[in-house]
Scaffold this active site. Structure first.
Site, PDB file in Angstrom:
ATOM      1  N   LYS A  49       0.815  -1.208   0.000  1.00  0.00           N
ATOM      2  CA  LYS A  49       0.000   0.000   0.000  1.00  0.00           C
ATOM      3  C   LYS A  49       0.856   1.268   0.000  1.00  0.00           C
ATOM      4  O   LYS A  49       0.486   2.264  -0.628  1.00  0.00           O
ATOM      5  CB  LYS A  49      -0.948   0.005   1.193  1.00  0.00           C
ATOM      6  N   THR A  50       1.993   1.250   0.686  1.00  0.00           N
ATOM      7  CA  THR A  50       2.844   2.438   0.727  1.00  0.00           C
ATOM      8  C   THR A  50       3.361   2.781  -0.662  1.00  0.00           C
ATOM      9  O   THR A  50       3.423   3.951  -1.059  1.00  0.00           O
ATOM     10  CB  THR A  50       4.027   2.232   1.693  1.00  0.00           C
ATOM     11  N   ASP A 239      -4.052   7.873   4.304  1.00  0.00           N
ATOM     12  CA  ASP A 239      -3.471   6.578   4.659  1.00  0.00           C
ATOM     13  C   ASP A 239      -4.131   6.057   5.933  1.00  0.00           C
ATOM     14  O   ASP A 239      -4.612   6.828   6.765  1.00  0.00           O
ATOM     15  CB  ASP A 239      -1.964   6.742   4.880  1.00  0.00           C
ATOM     16  N   GLU A 240      -4.156   4.722   6.094  1.00  0.00           N
ATOM     17  CA  GLU A 240      -4.698   4.062   7.299  1.00  0.00           C
ATOM     18  C   GLU A 240      -6.115   4.560   7.616  1.00  0.00           C
ATOM     19  O   GLU A 240      -6.450   4.884   8.760  1.00  0.00           O
ATOM     20  CB  GLU A 240      -3.781   4.303   8.511  1.00  0.00           C
ATOM     21  N   GLN A 270      -7.665  -4.801   9.419  1.00  0.00           N
ATOM     22  CA  GLN A 270      -6.595  -4.425  10.338  1.00  0.00           C
ATOM     23  C   GLN A 270      -6.993  -3.231  11.218  1.00  0.00           C
ATOM     24  O   GLN A 270      -6.128  -2.534  11.733  1.00  0.00           O
ATOM     25  CB  GLN A 270      -5.309  -4.097   9.570  1.00  0.00           C
ATOM     26  N   ARG A 617       2.036 -11.098  10.377  1.00  0.00           N
ATOM     27  CA  ARG A 617       3.364 -10.527  10.623  1.00  0.00           C
ATOM     28  C   ARG A 617       4.456 -11.494  10.182  1.00  0.00           C
ATOM     29  O   ARG A 617       5.604 -11.092   9.992  1.00  0.00           O
ATOM     30  CB  ARG A 617       3.582 -10.218  12.117  1.00  0.00           C
TER      31      ARG A 617
END
Length: 746
Positions: A49-50, A239-240, A270, A617
C-alpha cells in the site's frame, strides 16, 4: 552523409512515466491510475500500500494533474509523512517536492486553524497544550465546581473531554443522555468552562485542532472558507483510513465535497484501535458516503507464504462486518502454521525458547524473530526464560517487565520492607500514590538525614517526634511509617511473601490509584501488578525474590547486536518478521474477555482482526500456542483454546499437543487423534491446584436451550453446542464459552 533523427519529447515523457509504474501489479496500477472520483484502496497486509500511495502522489505531480500545493495527503504519524515525502522525491528522480499539504491530521488541522483562529476566539499564535497541562487545567476547574478528585480523577475527566472532541462534540452539541450523571452531573459545565478557559489562555489541546476547524468549515457564515479549500485541493489522499475517528472522518468529508477526488487507503481487517476512538465503520460505509465510489482490492501479498496467508484468511473470514478480500501470494506454500497445545505458561515459554534455539541452529537470526502477546503481563515468563537461556531480547513499545513503572514502584515498597535504609526506594514511593508530600518536605527530611548521617527512613522517625513539620505532613508520615512497620512484622511472620505484596499494594492505595485511572494504559498496569505478585510464588522468600530481580535488572545488553523481539500484537501492526510466535491463544485472554464484555460482538470482531494482524506478521514461519492452565492474577485458571484456534483451516495447520492437552476438534484439524480435553488438575510440580474448578461428572450431550450449572458461573442456558464446547448465557455472568465437562445439567 549526416542523418537527421527526429526528437519527440513525448517519447521521453512516456519513458519516464513508464518507469514510475515499473513493477506495479495490475491492481496496484489501477489504484495509481484511477485519479478521478472517490476511490477506496482496500489494501491487505503486505500488499504494497505504501508503494501505491507514493506512486500515486508522484504520478499526479509528474503528469501535471496537480501542483504539490493542490494535494492534501494525510498520514497518522510524522514519521510516515516524512517517509512518504522522501519516497515521492526518489520516484520523481530526486526532484524536491515542496509546498504540498502533507502531514498528520493534527498537523494539517493546526496549519488551517492558524489562518482562521480568530473565528473561534483565538489568535493565530495560539499554543497547544500537552496531555499533562490538560489534566492540570481540568484539576483546577474541578476545584471551582467542587468535584472530588479522589472520586473522579482529573485524568479520567480530561479523557472524557478528549473522547467528546474525537466525536466532534462541543459542549453545546451534547445532550443530557450523552453526558449522564458523570461527576455528579457537573461534567457538562466543567467541559464548557474548560473550553472558555482555553480561549482565555489562547491555547488548544490536540482535540481542539480538528474540532475548531470543523466548526469553522460547517458554519454557513464562513462558507467562503470551505469553498476556498475546495478550490485549493484537487486531490485528497488518506493513509490508514480504517483508524480514523469521527472528527477526522467529518473533516475529510467536508474537504472532499469539492473535487470529490478522495483516495482512501486502508484495511478494514486491520482496524484494531477501537479502544482509542477509531471507527471501523468509516471504511465500511465508504461506498455509501461517496457517490460513484470505486473499490480496488490489493490482495497479492509480498510478505508471507501461502499457508500463513490461508490461516489468516480462514480466521478473518468469520467476521461479518467486513468488505471482504482474500490474500494470496506467488512466494510459495511454505510451511504450515504450527499449532501447539501445552500444559501451562511455563511450558509455553520453555517451548518457545527451545524453538528459538533450534531455529538459530538452522541459520535464522534473532533479529528476524518475534514473540507477539495479547497483553503485557504475558511477557514476564518469556523474559525470564530468555535470560535463563542467555538469549538477547528487546521489548518494543515499552520497557522490560521489571522495568515498567508500576512494577518498579511495587518493588520499591518491597525493598523498603526488606531494608528500611533503602533511600532510593523510599524516595520513589513516598508520595506514590499522592499523599501531599512535596519536594519541600522531602528536602527537609534529606537535610536532617545528611546532618545526622542517617537514612531517610530514620529521618522520618526523628522528625515525626518533633514540631519541624506541619501537622498534616507529620500525620501523613506517621501513618506511612506505621504501615511499613506493620508490613515488616508480617514479613517476619508466616505470611507468604506473595500475599504480603498483594496486601501492601492494596493497603498503600497503589492498586486503587490505577483502578481510578481511566487512561487506556491503566488496565494493563493492573494486570502487570497481578503478574508481579504471581511471579513471587516461584521463590522461597522475599529476599530471594529481590535478589533475583536485581540480577535480572543487571542483565542489560547493548542496543547493537542480534535480539529476539517481544511486543504486543497492537504494537506489531506494520512490522514483519521471518518467524512469529503467537502465544496465549485462550478464550478470555485472546480474545480478551474484557473487550467482549464491554463491546460485545464488535469487541470480538476487533479481537479477531488482531489475530489476523498477528498471523500476517510472519514471513516464513508462524507458531500459535495455547495452554491448559495459566497462572493469572495469583490463581490457576483452566484454559479453553481460543475460538480463533477452531477457526484456523485444517489444511494449513500442523497440530501438536502435549499428552492430556485439549486439541481442536478432529473435524476441524484431522491431523490429531487420541486427544483429550480432560485436563488433570494435579501434578504441576508435585502440587495440587487448589484453584482449579471442580468439574461436573455428567458426560451426556447438551443441546441449545438446556439449563445447566457451572461451579464458578452458576446457572445458565446453553445457546450453542459445538462438540465438547458450549456457549452458555449465564444468569449472572453473561455469555461464556466452556467445556461440557465443567457443567452439569440443572
Amino acid at each position: 552523409m549526416d542523418f537527421i533523427v527526429d526528437y519527440d519529447p513525448r517519447e521521453e515523457e512516456r519513458a519516464q512515466q513508464a518507469s514510475i509504474f515499473d513493477g506495479l501489479n495490475p491492481a496496484q496500477l489501477e489504484a495509481v491510475q484511477t485519479t478521478e472520483g472517490p476511490l477506496l484502496v482496500l489494501a491487505g497486509a503486505g500488499t504494497g500500500k505504501t508503494r501505491v500511495l507514493t506512486t500515486r502522489l508522484a504520478a499526479l505531480i509528474h503528469q501535471g494533474k496537480a501542483f504539490p500545493g493542490q494535494i492534501l495527503a494525510v498520514t497518522f504519524t510524522n514519521k510516515a509523512a516524512q517517509e512518504m515525502k522522501v519516497r515521492v522525491s526518489e520516484t520523481l528522480g530526486g526532484a524536491p517536492v515542496e509546498g504540498w499539504w502533507l502531514g498528520t491530521f493534527h498537523a494539517l488541522a493546526a496549519r488551517m486553524l492558524r489562518h482562521h483562529a480568530e473565528l473561534v476566539g483565538l489568535s493565530s499564535n495560539f499554543t497547544i497544550l500537552d496531555s499533562d497541562d490538560q489534566v492540570r487545567l481540568v484539576k483546577q476547574l474541578m476545584e471551582t465546581h467542587n468535584i472530588d478528585p479522589k472520586k473522579y480523577p482529573p485524568k479520567m475527566l480530561a479523557g472524557e473531554i478528549s473522547s467528546w472532541k474525537d466525536k466532534a462534540k462541543r459542549p453545546e452539541d451534547l445532550g443530557a443522555d450523552e453526558v449522564g450523571d458523570l461527576a455528579n452531573g457537573k461534567m457538562l459545565p466543567l467541559y464548557r468552562d474548560y473550553q472558555n478557559r482555553m480561549k482565555a489562555l489562547n491555547t488548544c489541546d490536540f482535540g481542539d485542532l480538528l474540532l475548531h476547524i470543523i466548526t469553522i468549515l460547517k458554519d454557513p457564515k464562513h462558507a467562503d472558507i470551505l469553498v476556498d479549500y475546495h478550490r485549493r485541493f484537487k486531490y485528497i489522499l488518506v493513509d490508514e483510513y480504517q483508524d480514523t475517528n469521527v472528527a477526522q472522518y467529518l473533516w475529510l468529508r467536508l474537504l472532499a465535497k469539492g473535487s470529490n477526488n478522495i483516495c482512501c487507503v486502508g484495511d478494514d481487517d486491520q482496524s484494531i484501535y477501537g479502544w482509542r476512538g477509531a471507527e471501523v465503520d468509516n471504511i465500511l460505509r465508504f461506498e455509501k458516503d461517496f457517490d460513484d465510489a470505486k473499490i480496488i482490492k490489493l490482495e497479492e501479498n509480498y510478505r508471507s507464504t501461502m499457508h500463513i496467508l490461508s490461516a489468516a484468511n480462514g480466521v478473518i473470514s468469520k467476521n461479518n462486518n467486513r468488505l471482504g478480500k482474500e490474500l494470496y501470494t506467488n512466494i510459495g506454500e511454505g510451511e504450515k502454521v504450527n499449532l501447539r497445545g501445552l500444559w501451562d505458561g511455563g511450558a509455553e515459554a520453555r517451548w518457545v525458547g527451545e524453538e528459538v534455539e533450534a531455529l538459530q541452529n538452522k541459520g535464522f537470526k534473532l533479529n528476524q524473530m518475534a514473540v507477539l502477546v495479547r497483553t503485557g503481563f504475558q511477557m514476564r515468563e518469556f523474559e525470564e526464560r530468555f535470560i535463563q537461556l542467555g538469549l538477547p531480547y528487546r521489548v518494543i513499545g515499552g520497557p522490560r517487565f521489571y522495568e515498567r513503572m508500576e512494577v518498579r514502584d511495587a518493588l520499591a515498597y518491597l525493598r523498603v520492607v526488606a531494608q528500611s535504609n533503602d533511600d532510593l526506594a523510599l524516595e520513589r514511593i513516598i508520595n506514590t500514590p499522592k499523599r501531599g508530600l512535596g519536594n519541600a518536605t522531602i528536602q527537609i527530611l534529606y537535610t536532617h538525614a545528611r546532618s545526622k548521617g542517617i537514612s531517610l527512613y530514620q529521618s522520618i522517625l526523628d522528625l515525626t517526634q518533633t514540631d519541624e513539620l506541619r501537622p498534616k505532613v507529620k500525620s501523613t508520615l506517621m501513618k506511612l511509617v506505621d504501615d511499613f512497620e506493620r508490613w515488616k512484622s508480617l514479613a517476619e511472620s508466616d505470611l507468604h511473601h506473595g500475599e504480603l505484596a498483594a496486601q501492601i499494594l492494596d493497603e498503600s492505595g497503589y492498586n486503587d490509584m490505577w483502578k481510578m485511572d481511566k487512561s487506556p494504559e491503566a488496565p494493563g498496569r493492573l494486570e502487570n501488578l497481578k503478574e508481579f505478585v504471581s511471579a513471587m510464588d516461584e521463590f522461597e522468600s522475599l529476599q530471594q525474590f529481590l535478589e533475583h530481580i536485581a540480577l535480572v535488572l543487571e542483565n542489560q545488553s547493548n542496543k547493537d547486536g542480534d535480539f529476539i523481539t517481544l511486543m504486543t500484537l497492537h504494537g506489531a501492526k506494520g512490522l514483519e518478521f521471518d518467524v512469529a510466535f503467537l502465544p496465549g491463544w485462550e478464550d478470555g485472554l485472546f480474545p480478551s474477555q474484557r473487550s467482549m464484555d464491554e463491546n460485545g460482538v464488535k469487541g470480538l470482531e476487533e479481537e479477531r482482526r488482531l489475530a489476523y494482524v498477528g498471523i500476517t506478521r510472519a514471513r516464513q514461519k508462524a507458531y500459535i500456542s495455547y495452554v491448559a492452565n495459566r497462572r493469572m492474577y495469583g490463581s490457576w485458571v483452566n484454559g479453553l483454546p481460543s475460538r480463533f484456534v477452531d477457526e484456523l483451516p485444517e489444511d494449513h495447520i500442523n497440530v501438536q499437543t502435549e499428552m492430556g492437552i485439549y486439541s481442536p476438534d478432529q473435524n476441524n484439524h484431522g491431523s490429531n487423534s487420541g486427544r483429550s480435553n480432560h485436563w488433570d488438575s494435579s501434578g504441576f510440580g508435585g502440587k495440587t491446584r487448589q484453584s482449579t474448578p471442580k468439574r461436573g461428572t455428567s458426560m451426556a450431550g447438551f443441546v441449545s436451550g438446556e439449563r445447566v450449572f457451572h461451579e464458578k458461573f452458576g446457572g445458565g442456558t446453553v445457546t450453542h453446542a459445538e462438540g465438547q464446547k458450549l456457549d452458555i448465557e449465564f444468569d449472572n455472568a453473561g455469555q461464556k464459552r466452556v467445556m461440557d465437562s465443567f457443567v452439569v445439567k440443572a
